[in-house]
Design a protein around this motif. Structure first.
Motif, mmCIF file in Angstrom:
data_model
loop_
_atom_site.group_PDB
_atom_site.id
_atom_site.type_symbol
_atom_site.label_atom_id
_atom_site.label_comp_id
_atom_site.label_asym_id
_atom_site.label_seq_id
_atom_site.Cartn_x
_atom_site.Cartn_y
_atom_site.Cartn_z
ATOM 1 N N LEU A 149 -13.622 11.085 10.723
ATOM 2 C CA LEU A 149 -12.289 11.297 10.177
ATOM 3 C C LEU A 149 -11.967 12.781 10.106
ATOM 4 O O LEU A 149 -10.856 13.203 10.469
ATOM 5 C CB LEU A 149 -12.175 10.667 8.786
ATOM 6 N N GLU A 150 -12.918 13.592 9.672
ATOM 7 C CA GLU A 150 -12.705 15.040 9.626
ATOM 8 C C GLU A 150 -12.415 15.594 11.018
ATOM 9 O O GLU A 150 -11.511 16.415 11.199
ATOM 10 C CB GLU A 150 -13.920 15.742 9.024
ATOM 11 N N LEU A 173 -5.910 16.357 15.216
ATOM 12 C CA LEU A 173 -4.505 16.103 14.933
ATOM 13 C C LEU A 173 -3.804 17.374 14.468
ATOM 14 O O LEU A 173 -2.684 17.671 14.897
ATOM 15 C CB LEU A 173 -4.364 15.004 13.879
ATOM 16 N N GLU A 174 -4.454 18.148 13.626
ATOM 17 C CA GLU A 174 -3.870 19.415 13.175
ATOM 18 C C GLU A 174 -3.666 20.368 14.350
ATOM 19 O O GLU A 174 -2.642 21.044 14.430
ATOM 20 C CB GLU A 174 -4.745 20.058 12.114
ATOM 21 N N GLU A 175 -4.636 20.409 15.268
ATOM 22 C CA GLU A 175 -4.486 21.261 16.446
ATOM 23 C C GLU A 175 -3.297 20.810 17.295
ATOM 24 O O GLU A 175 -2.542 21.628 17.817
ATOM 25 C CB GLU A 175 -5.774 21.247 17.270
ATOM 26 N N ILE A 201 -0.145 21.822 15.382
ATOM 27 C CA ILE A 201 0.060 23.268 15.474
ATOM 28 C C ILE A 201 0.551 23.624 16.871
ATOM 29 O O ILE A 201 1.455 24.439 17.036
ATOM 30 C CB ILE A 201 -1.228 24.029 15.114
ATOM 31 N N GLY A 202 0.005 22.981 17.890
ATOM 32 C CA GLY A 202 0.435 23.222 19.260
ATOM 33 C C GLY A 202 1.886 22.836 19.458
ATOM 34 O O GLY A 202 2.624 23.521 20.166
ATOM 35 N N GLN A 203 2.309 21.765 18.823
ATOM 36 C CA GLN A 203 3.713 21.357 18.932
ATOM 37 C C GLN A 203 4.610 22.354 18.211
ATOM 38 O O GLN A 203 5.687 22.670 18.688
ATOM 39 C CB GLN A 203 3.915 19.960 18.331
ATOM 40 N N ASP A 204 4.160 22.841 17.057
ATOM 41 C CA ASP A 204 4.949 23.825 16.310
ATOM 42 C C ASP A 204 5.125 25.099 17.122
ATOM 43 O O ASP A 204 6.214 25.670 17.161
ATOM 44 C CB ASP A 204 4.286 24.162 14.971
ATOM 45 N N SER A 259 7.901 19.048 13.958
ATOM 46 C CA SER A 259 6.917 19.441 12.974
ATOM 47 C C SER A 259 6.486 18.231 12.143
ATOM 48 O O SER A 259 7.318 17.496 11.644
ATOM 49 C CB SER A 259 7.497 20.521 12.052
ATOM 50 N N ILE A 260 5.181 18.030 12.035
ATOM 51 C CA ILE A 260 4.634 16.956 11.228
ATOM 52 C C ILE A 260 3.688 17.600 10.232
ATOM 53 O O ILE A 260 2.853 18.427 10.591
ATOM 54 C CB ILE A 260 3.855 15.940 12.099
#
Length: 68
Positions: A43-44, A50-52, A55-58, A64-65
């Protein structure tokens, strides 16, 4: 006296069964903790990926999620 000896034997049998049950439950619990630890690590890793992605989408002007 023979009745007392029989009662002691019965009680010893119950204790032996309870010891066996306790050991089995302990083994199951240990196995479950190993599974929980593995799932927590997965999960970690998934959260980091998912955070990467987010961030890549941002960075690219995408949607933005925000994670809780």
């Amino acid at each position: 006296m023979e009745e007392l000896s029989e009662r002691i034997n019965v009680l010893e049998g119950y204790i032996a069964e309870q010891d066996k049950t306790i050991q089995e439950l302990s083994d199951v619990l240990a196995d479950q903790w190993q599974i929980i630890e593995k799932l927590s690590k997965r999960l970690e890793r998934s959260e980091r990926v998912l955070e990467e992605i987010i961030i890549g989408q941002d960075d690219s002007g995408g949607a933005s999620i925000h994670l809780p």
